[in-house]
Enzyme design. Structure first.
Site, short mmCIF file in Angstrom:
data_model
loop_
_atom_site.label_atom_id
_atom_site.label_comp_id
_atom_site.label_asym_id
_atom_site.label_seq_id
_atom_site.Cartn_x
_atom_site.Cartn_y
_atom_site.Cartn_z
N PHE A 289 0.83 -1.21 0.00
CA PHE A 289 0.00 0.00 0.00
C PHE A 289 0.86 1.26 0.00
CE2 PHE A 289 -2.98 3.09 2.01
CZ PHE A 289 -3.95 3.05 1.02
N TYR A 290 2.02 1.21 0.68
CA TYR A 290 2.94 2.34 0.65
C TYR A 290 3.28 2.72 -0.79
CZ TYR A 290 7.55 4.56 0.55
OH TYR A 290 8.61 5.38 0.26
N ALA A 291 3.67 1.72 -1.57
CA ALA A 291 4.04 1.97 -2.97
C ALA A 291 2.84 2.49 -3.77
CB ALA A 291 4.58 0.70 -3.60
N THR B 271 0.44 4.38 -2.66
CA THR B 271 0.22 5.79 -2.36
C THR B 271 1.23 6.67 -3.08
OG1 THR B 271 1.58 5.77 -0.32
CG2 THR B 271 -0.78 5.30 -0.09
#
Length: 340
Positions: free
Chosen positions: A156-158, A160
């Site tokens: 999910f970091y990537a 965003t």
């Protein structure tokens, strides 16, 4: 110039603000100084920036606020007229995004929207922002190039950060806001984050504790020294993004656009196995690591490898610091900071 550096109490933001002050730019730092990791380390970075400002006579202002607070961002832009905005604030960490995705929405999506809106209305000459090599996700074609698609993030970091790139493009297209996105590859060095592998490995080795070595140390990373990252960030910021006159909408290039928008990798262009990285750390510490060999973690990418040719062509710069040199610098800082 007067330059806004968001995330100025953070790892890369601190180094960027330091370099800008050293060359004579007036810097406004903006950071919430949250407790994702050791707040004292962040406070010490801020102290260093104020001390450098006094030493050089170059103004440094610090705003302690959350970028997700639209009113605070608006007030900042009303008070200061920025020549450049360098947006480095974010909720970082691949694994933490699995545990707490809502934090990434606030820090990476809402906050970036506020920055884009503020730059839009202030007619900021150039916005440079941090992305990540993690956007390449499931890609296996090496080295990673900005001209390749990056549509399958694995965390999910990537996701965003990929969203940030797309959001920036929309503002470049709609409002002619020049934007440059920088995909960082595994940054390390002095004043680093305690949740990063090098920091944790150093602490554990000195304490004679086991270090977790995922994928049995066989995955590789394009480890990039923080000073090299900062040089690329500042050079990219100095050169305002322009529309690509040769951009073809029938065969669109993801790295550029017919809007003033571009993307660059910043990586060492020399992937190193995790096992070799640990060996460099052992050499710098003068002590062997006790390794707990483990399988690859969920969300981890086996390898990263940056094609940095576009950065070289645009700003005449490529990272050059070797892992051995960079790790030794980190160890020297760590021993001095923690007196060990």
């Amino acid at each position: 110039m007067k330059i806004l550096v968001t995330g100025a109490a953070g790892f890369i933001g601190f180094h960027t603000a330091t370099r800008l002050l050293e060359r004579g730019d007036e810097v406004v730092g903006f950071d919430s100084v949250n407790d994702y990791y050791d707040v004292e380390l962040k406070e010490r970075r801020i102290e260093q920036l104020h001390s450098l400002s006094q030493k050089t006579g170059t103004p440094f202002h610090f705003i302690r606020a959350n970028l997700a607070d639209q009113a605070a961002v608006t007030e900042c832009f009303q008070k200061h007229n920025f020549d450049r905005v360098i947006h480095l604030a974010a909720q970082a960490g691949v694994r933490y995004s699995i545990e707490n995705p809502h934090s990434y929405v606030e820090s990476n999506i809402v906050a970036f929207t506020n920055v884009l809106e503020a730059c839009r209305y202030a007619k900021t000459p150039h916005l440079t922002y941090a992305s990540t090599s993690s956007v390449y996700g499931a890609n296996t074609r090496m080295p990673f190039s900005e001209h390749h698609g990056a549509d399958h993030p694995l965390q999910f970091y990537a996701a965003t950060k990929k969203a940030n790139e797309m959001m920036a493009h929309s503002y470049s297209h709609l409002f002619k806001l020049p934007t440059t996105g920088l995909r960082f590859f595994t940054v390390y060095g002095p004043w680093g984050r305690p949740d990063m592998a090098l920091f944790k490995f150093t602490k554990s080795i000195l304490a004679d504790e086991l270090i977790p070595v995922f994928n049995h140390g066989n995955h590789s990373r394009d480890f990039t020294y923080v000073a090299d990252i900062v040089e690329g960030v500042i050079r990219a910021s100095d050169q305002i993004a322009e529309a690509n006159a040769d951009w073809n909408s029938d065969e669109p290039d993801p790295a550029t656009s017919n809007a003033p928008y571009r993307l660059f990798n910043i990586g060492n262009n020399n992937p190193v196995k995790l096992s070799a990285y640990i060996e460099a750390l052992e050499k710098a510490l003068g002590k062997k690591a006790k390794q707990d060999l483990l399988p690859l973690q969920p969300g981890d990418v086996p390898d990263t490898y940056a094609d940095s040719n576009e950065l070289k062509k645009a700003v005449d710069y490529q990272p050059t610091t070797s892992v051995e040199e960079g790790v030794a610098d980190f160890v020297a800082w760590y021993r001095n900071y923690y007196q060990v």
